[in-house]
Design a protein around this motif. Sequence first.
Motif, mmCIF file in Angstrom:
data_model
loop_
_atom_site.group_PDB
_atom_site.id
_atom_site.type_symbol
_atom_site.label_atom_id
_atom_site.label_comp_id
_atom_site.label_asym_id
_atom_site.label_seq_id
_atom_site.Cartn_x
_atom_site.Cartn_y
_atom_site.Cartn_z
ATOM 1 N N VAL A 42 3.937 2.672 2.519
ATOM 2 C CA VAL A 42 4.884 3.716 2.273
ATOM 3 C C VAL A 42 4.694 4.528 2.344
ATOM 4 C CG1 VAL A 42 5.270 2.854 0.125
ATOM 5 C CG2 VAL A 42 7.207 3.560 1.010
ATOM 6 N N ALA A 43 4.693 5.786 2.757
ATOM 7 C CA ALA A 43 4.199 7.009 2.763
ATOM 8 C C ALA A 43 4.963 7.740 1.640
ATOM 9 C CB ALA A 43 4.759 7.626 4.377
ATOM 10 N N PRO A 98 1.002 -1.227 -0.186
ATOM 11 C CA PRO A 98 0.374 0.471 -0.119
ATOM 12 C C PRO A 98 0.964 1.299 0.305
ATOM 13 C CG PRO A 98 -0.776 -1.554 1.796
ATOM 14 C CD PRO A 98 0.590 -2.032 1.083
ATOM 15 N N VAL A 99 0.264 2.232 -0.333
ATOM 16 C CA VAL A 99 1.381 4.099 -0.319
ATOM 17 C C VAL A 99 -0.036 4.427 0.581
ATOM 18 C CG1 VAL A 99 1.801 5.530 -2.212
ATOM 19 C CG2 VAL A 99 2.343 2.537 -3.103
ATOM 20 N N CYS A 100 0.549 5.609 0.415
ATOM 21 C CA CYS A 100 -0.087 6.627 1.495
ATOM 22 C C CYS A 100 0.630 7.665 1.270
ATOM 23 C CB CYS A 100 0.042 5.779 3.232
ATOM 24 S SG CYS A 100 -0.994 4.167 3.492
ATOM 25 N N GLY A 101 -0.347 9.121 1.623
ATOM 26 C CA GLY A 101 -0.351 10.443 1.332
ATOM 27 C C GLY A 101 0.958 10.738 2.987
ATOM 28 N N THR A 109 2.150 8.659 7.190
ATOM 29 C CA THR A 109 2.691 7.356 7.493
ATOM 30 C C THR A 109 0.585 7.203 8.685
ATOM 31 O OG1 THR A 109 4.384 7.745 7.379
ATOM 32 C CG2 THR A 109 3.128 6.709 9.635
ATOM 33 N N GLY A 110 0.384 5.884 8.366
ATOM 34 C CA GLY A 110 -0.656 5.676 8.833
ATOM 35 C C GLY A 110 -2.001 6.594 8.796
#
Length: 224
Positions: A217-218, A187-190, A192-193
């Motif tokens: 990964v952020a 998954p890729v997030c904008g 962290t969290g």
Amino acid sequence: MQVEEELLIGNYRILQDTALYRFTSDAVLLARFLRAKRGEKVADFCSGSGIVGLHFFAENTGVEQVTLFEMQPELAQMSGHTVALNHLEQIFCVENVRLQEIPARYVEAFSLILCNPPYERGGFENADQRKALCRKELSLTLDELCTAAARCLKFGGRFALIHRADRLSEVVYTLHDHGLEVKKIQPVCGKTGAKPYAVLVAAVKGGRPGTELLPAVANQREGT
């Protein structure tokens, strides 16, 4: 207007055009998702400015050949200039062609295919057509992309792409339908969290079932 920018790896440089689609850090994440094997023959589908193929080559040893496939003539021509700028004509070549029309000489030619495809639907009525083609499924569907990847990969070859997180199930079953078994998902997030907005997916042609889910990964999605 074309601008010359540092790749920030070695002495490589890349051309971009302020009037065309400019790559984002999503492309860099994709280029770093997998490592090259010895003698790797790589294809970069929907290559745009050539960032994914160039970045992957710059960060990996053992890459024997890289072919950039881009349907828009202006982007394909710019990629060719980037290849020449970096004196990589013996390793890189550029094909200005739709993925649905890749020549027969590329059937089962690659051990690795990378792709940052257009994966948005709708909302393109007022967009610049050249940029919309890079973002929206106007000329290439997910099914057509997977068909092309399966056709051009050697048995046991790998296919890595980045796609919308909310289309993950569609990505997985479409890959499976074309004999591409998903082996890794990240998954890729904008930040962290945060909720993932995208996923990195790696599949193997003719691979056995079994998927590794990697930590998110952020990514701030800033232009590179």
